[in-house]
Design a protein around this motif. Structure first.
Motif, PDB file in Angstrom:
ATOM      1  N   ARG A 161      62.750  48.821  41.401  1.00 17.99           N
ATOM      2  CA  ARG A 161      62.790  47.541  42.125  1.00 17.99           C
ATOM      3  C   ARG A 161      64.136  47.356  42.820  1.00 17.99           C
ATOM      4  O   ARG A 161      64.204  46.817  43.940  1.00 17.99           O
ATOM      5  CB  ARG A 161      62.526  46.387  41.163  1.00 17.99           C
ATOM      6  CG  ARG A 161      61.099  46.306  40.642  1.00 17.99           C
ATOM      7  CD  ARG A 161      60.920  45.100  39.745  1.00 17.99           C
ATOM      8  NE  ARG A 161      61.074  43.858  40.499  1.00 17.99           N
ATOM      9  CZ  ARG A 161      61.306  42.666  39.943  1.00 17.99           C
ATOM     10  NH1 ARG A 161      61.426  42.559  38.627  1.00 17.99           N
ATOM     11  NH2 ARG A 161      61.416  41.605  40.709  1.00 17.99           N
ATOM     12  N   VAL A 193      51.672  47.084  41.006  1.00 14.10           N
ATOM     13  CA  VAL A 193      51.663  45.635  41.221  1.00 14.10           C
ATOM     14  C   VAL A 193      53.070  45.066  41.094  1.00 14.10           C
ATOM     15  O   VAL A 193      53.483  44.194  41.884  1.00 14.10           O
ATOM     16  CB  VAL A 193      50.695  44.946  40.237  1.00 14.10           C
ATOM     17  CG1 VAL A 193      50.859  43.425  40.284  1.00 14.10           C
ATOM     18  CG2 VAL A 193      49.256  45.326  40.558  1.00 14.10           C
ATOM     19  N   ALA A 196      54.710  45.880  44.300  1.00 12.21           N
ATOM     20  CA  ALA A 196      54.025  45.229  45.421  1.00 12.21           C
ATOM     21  C   ALA A 196      54.361  43.742  45.490  1.00 12.21           C
ATOM     22  O   ALA A 196      54.401  43.162  46.581  1.00 12.21           O
ATOM     23  CB  ALA A 196      52.523  45.430  45.312  1.00 12.21           C
ATOM     24  N   ARG A 197      54.590  43.127  44.347  1.00  8.44           N
ATOM     25  CA  ARG A 197      54.969  41.704  44.355  1.00  8.44           C
ATOM     26  C   ARG A 197      56.291  41.489  45.076  1.00  8.44           C
ATOM     27  O   ARG A 197      56.471  40.498  45.791  1.00  8.44           O
ATOM     28  CB  ARG A 197      55.043  41.180  42.920  1.00  8.44           C
ATOM     29  CG  ARG A 197      53.668  40.919  42.304  1.00  8.44           C
ATOM     30  CD  ARG A 197      53.764  40.488  40.864  1.00  8.44           C
ATOM     31  NE  ARG A 197      52.441  40.134  40.350  1.00  8.44           N
ATOM     32  CZ  ARG A 197      52.066  40.256  39.080  1.00  8.44           C
ATOM     33  NH1 ARG A 197      52.928  40.749  38.185  1.00  8.44           N
ATOM     34  NH2 ARG A 197      50.850  39.916  38.711  1.00  8.44           N
ATOM     35  N   ASP A 198      57.228  42.414  44.911  1.00 12.07           N
ATOM     36  CA  ASP A 198      58.497  42.303  45.628  1.00 12.07           C
ATOM     37  C   ASP A 198      58.299  42.495  47.124  1.00 12.07           C
ATOM     38  O   ASP A 198      58.943  41.837  47.946  1.00 12.07           O
ATOM     39  CB  ASP A 198      59.484  43.346  45.108  1.00 12.07           C
ATOM     40  CG  ASP A 198      59.958  43.058  43.689  1.00 12.07           C
ATOM     41  OD1 ASP A 198      59.723  41.937  43.201  1.00 12.07           O
ATOM     42  OD2 ASP A 198      60.552  43.962  43.074  1.00 12.07           O
ATOM     43  N   ILE A 227      45.134  45.390  43.582  1.00 11.59           N
ATOM     44  CA  ILE A 227      46.588  45.320  43.784  1.00 11.59           C
ATOM     45  C   ILE A 227      46.936  44.237  44.799  1.00 11.59           C
ATOM     46  O   ILE A 227      47.860  43.440  44.601  1.00 11.59           O
ATOM     47  CB  ILE A 227      47.127  46.693  44.241  1.00 11.59           C
ATOM     48  CG1 ILE A 227      47.010  47.715  43.102  1.00 11.59           C
ATOM     49  CG2 ILE A 227      48.579  46.583  44.713  1.00 11.59           C
ATOM     50  CD1 ILE A 227      47.241  49.154  43.547  1.00 11.59           C
ATOM     51  N   GLN A 230      46.317  40.775  43.117  1.00 11.76           N
ATOM     52  CA  GLN A 230      47.284  40.418  42.080  1.00 11.76           C
ATOM     53  C   GLN A 230      48.680  40.142  42.650  1.00 11.76           C
ATOM     54  O   GLN A 230      49.417  39.312  42.114  1.00 11.76           O
ATOM     55  CB  GLN A 230      47.391  41.541  41.047  1.00 11.76           C
ATOM     56  CG  GLN A 230      46.171  41.719  40.176  1.00 11.76           C
ATOM     57  CD  GLN A 230      46.391  42.817  39.150  1.00 11.76           C
ATOM     58  OE1 GLN A 230      47.253  42.705  38.280  1.00 11.76           O
ATOM     59  NE2 GLN A 230      45.612  43.890  39.269  1.00 11.76           N
ATOM     60  N   SER A 231      49.034  40.863  43.698  1.00 11.16           N
ATOM     61  CA  SER A 231      50.394  40.756  44.231  1.00 11.16           C
ATOM     62  C   SER A 231      50.513  39.846  45.445  1.00 11.16           C
ATOM     63  O   SER A 231      51.604  39.353  45.748  1.00 11.16           O
ATOM     64  CB  SER A 231      50.903  42.152  44.624  1.00 11.16           C
ATOM     65  OG  SER A 231      50.146  42.667  45.709  1.00 11.16           O
ATOM     66  N   VAL A 233      50.176  41.013  48.440  1.00  9.28           N
ATOM     67  CA  VAL A 233      50.824  41.817  49.467  1.00  9.28           C
ATOM     68  C   VAL A 233      49.852  42.169  50.593  1.00  9.28           C
ATOM     69  O   VAL A 233      48.656  42.376  50.371  1.00  9.28           O
ATOM     70  CB  VAL A 233      51.398  43.107  48.835  1.00  9.28           C
ATOM     71  CG1 VAL A 233      50.304  44.116  48.491  1.00  9.28           C
ATOM     72  CG2 VAL A 233      52.451  43.743  49.739  1.00  9.28           C
TER      73      VAL A 233
END
Length: 469
Positions: A161, A193, A196-198, A227, A230-231, A233
């Protein structure tokens, strides 16, 4: 001259004025006011093609290596795909470059400790194309993990990250994955995930070479949708296909899944217009293919261009044993069906990318022919798409998905990335037997207002820029 502006709208007759690297005007009767005039009678002027899926991380910095793209009308390349990026450097102890990261070069080529170093190099030594770059998940794993045949630990995910944050801060378009490859295959969905959230928080793009493009392709599309859900993105499925004869026709299912997901999520996809793929030597891919041709081999370079089955017969062994002897290496795999290809190509959201491998000794013809093949074969000869639809899939739609501001359209104020071509003769000439032939029908290419290709020759101009997100 007919202008096909990249929006998908009908072509129209107009002149296009260029000044200061940008499009100054699009209207009739401009020629009399110009200092220099390029005659475009009988030709189409379109936005320069944006190659949404390349492995040109290193090639884009080398004018000669960029010729396959420039000669087919490409003005921007997106690098860092399939989880593999030149930066930040993936090298650890021993300076070993693992497959498939070695598609990009040898250890000495990974000379950029941080993503920002790569961006600086592109800016200081520009080439003939613009460069937009993703950071590769596999590259981040290689930097962080001692063994990649397992899920990353919480501490390793935090290290990835941190590298990802640096890349996004330095202008990376987003993150790519290559979940089909052994170095990333052991990454669970939760690991993707978390990263991908970032990417979503930064408003960037997540692209994925999915976990399986053969018998597990439906499950892989489901994972990709999960994905994205959940994220949050924005997601781009790379080179979507259905490999292996037993899986032909599954694109009807996968495209229906994508269409349904697009009602609530941002999910797009790209493809290349060929029924053969190309990557490193992989046993599972050999087994899915009706024919395999060696593209390169470090141990047996003289075998490039040979059929794998013929090599095995010559050596008196089975094809898997031959494959092991030829490693490290790569191949062209004939493993797809034309009906699936056309179904994906004509799916309205799909984009066009080459996925070409510029450092292969015997490359797949997609490196030299992708965009003219769509225009000549699938538009003019087969009529699967209109010219306007095809150009949009290569330009305006692509720029919108990537978030490239003021690119991808022939529109006043936009950067003057342009291609002039003959719609009656444009066609790919690269073949599997002769893969390094320039396309026909491309008259002129401009990048940021400067001519990079004219009359079959690349100019000395190097106007490419790093396109930061």
């Amino acid at each position: 001259m007919t202008v096909v502006d990249g929006s998908g709208a009908a072509g129209f007759a107009a002149d296009v004025a260029v000044a200061g690297g940008r499009i100054a005007a699009v209207e009739r009767g401009l020629a009399g006011e110009a200092a220099e005039v390029v005659e475009g009678a009988g030709r189409v002027l379109a936005p320069g093609f944006i190659d949404v899926h390349t492995h040109d991380d290193r090639a884009a910095l080398d004018a000669a290596a960029s010729f396959p793209k420039v000669s087919q009308g490409v003005t921007t390349v997106v690098v860092g795909n399939c989880g593999v990026s030149l930066a930040p450097s993936p090298l650890r102890d021993g300076n070993e470059v693992i497959a498939p990261i070695n598609l990009l070069g040898k250890a000495a080529d990974f000379a950029y400790p941080r993503f920002a170093d790569y961006r600086r190099w592109v800016e200081e030594t520009p080439g003939p194309v613009n460069v937009a770059a993703l950071v590769g998940h596999m590259t981040l794993r290689a930097r962080t993990m001692d063994r990649m045949e397992r899920p990353a630990t919480a501490a390793e995910i935090e290290a990835m990250r941190a590298d990802l944050a640096e890349a996004l801060e330095a202008g990376a378009l987003g993150l790519s994955t290559g979940l089909a490859y052994p170095p990333s295959r052991f990454a669970p969905t939760s690991e993707i995930v978390a990263l991908a959230r970032d990417v979503a928080a930064a408003g960037r793009l997540f692209t994925t070479h999915m976990r399986d493009e053969a018998g597990g392709v439906v499950a892989s599309v489901a994972e990709t949708i999960s994905i994205a859900r959940q994220s949050g993105v924005r997601t781009l499925i790379s080179h979507h296909k259905c490999c292996g004869e037993g899986n032909f026709g599954l694109s009807a299912t996968t495209l229906a899944m994508i269409a349904e997901a697009r009602e609530t999520l941002s999910i797009d996809l790209d493809l290349y217009p060929y029924t053969a793929s190309s990557t490193v030597l992989m046993e599972r891919t050999v087994k899915e293919s009706r024919k395999v041709t060696l593209a390169w081999s470090d141990s047996h370079p003289d075998m490039a261009g040979r059929d794998l089955a013929e090599i095995a017969a010559e050596w008196g062994c089975d094809v898997i044993t031959a494959l092991e002897r030829l490693r490290p290496g790569g191949a062209v795999y004939h493993q797809m069906d034309e009906n699936d290809l056309v179904r994906i190509l004509t799916f309205p959201p799909s984009l066009v990318g080459s996925d070409g491998l510029p450092h292969d000794k015997r490359p797949h013809p997609r490196l030299w022919g992708t965009f003219p093949r769509v225009l000549g074969h699938y538009v003019r000869e087969r009529g699967d798409l209109s010219l306007e639809q095809a150009v949009a899939k290569m330009t305006g739609q692509t720029a919108k998905v990537l978030g490239l501001a003021e690119r991808g359209l022939v529109k006043p104020g936009h950067h003057a990335d342009l291609v002039l071509f003959d719609p009656d003769t444009v066609i790919d000439r690269a073949t599997y037997d002769d893969p390094e032939e320039p396309a026909a029908g491309i008259d002129m290419v401009l990048v940021n207002g400067a001519v990079t290709y004219e009359k079959g020759t690349m100019t000395e101009n190097r106007p490419g820029r790093f396109l930061a997100s």
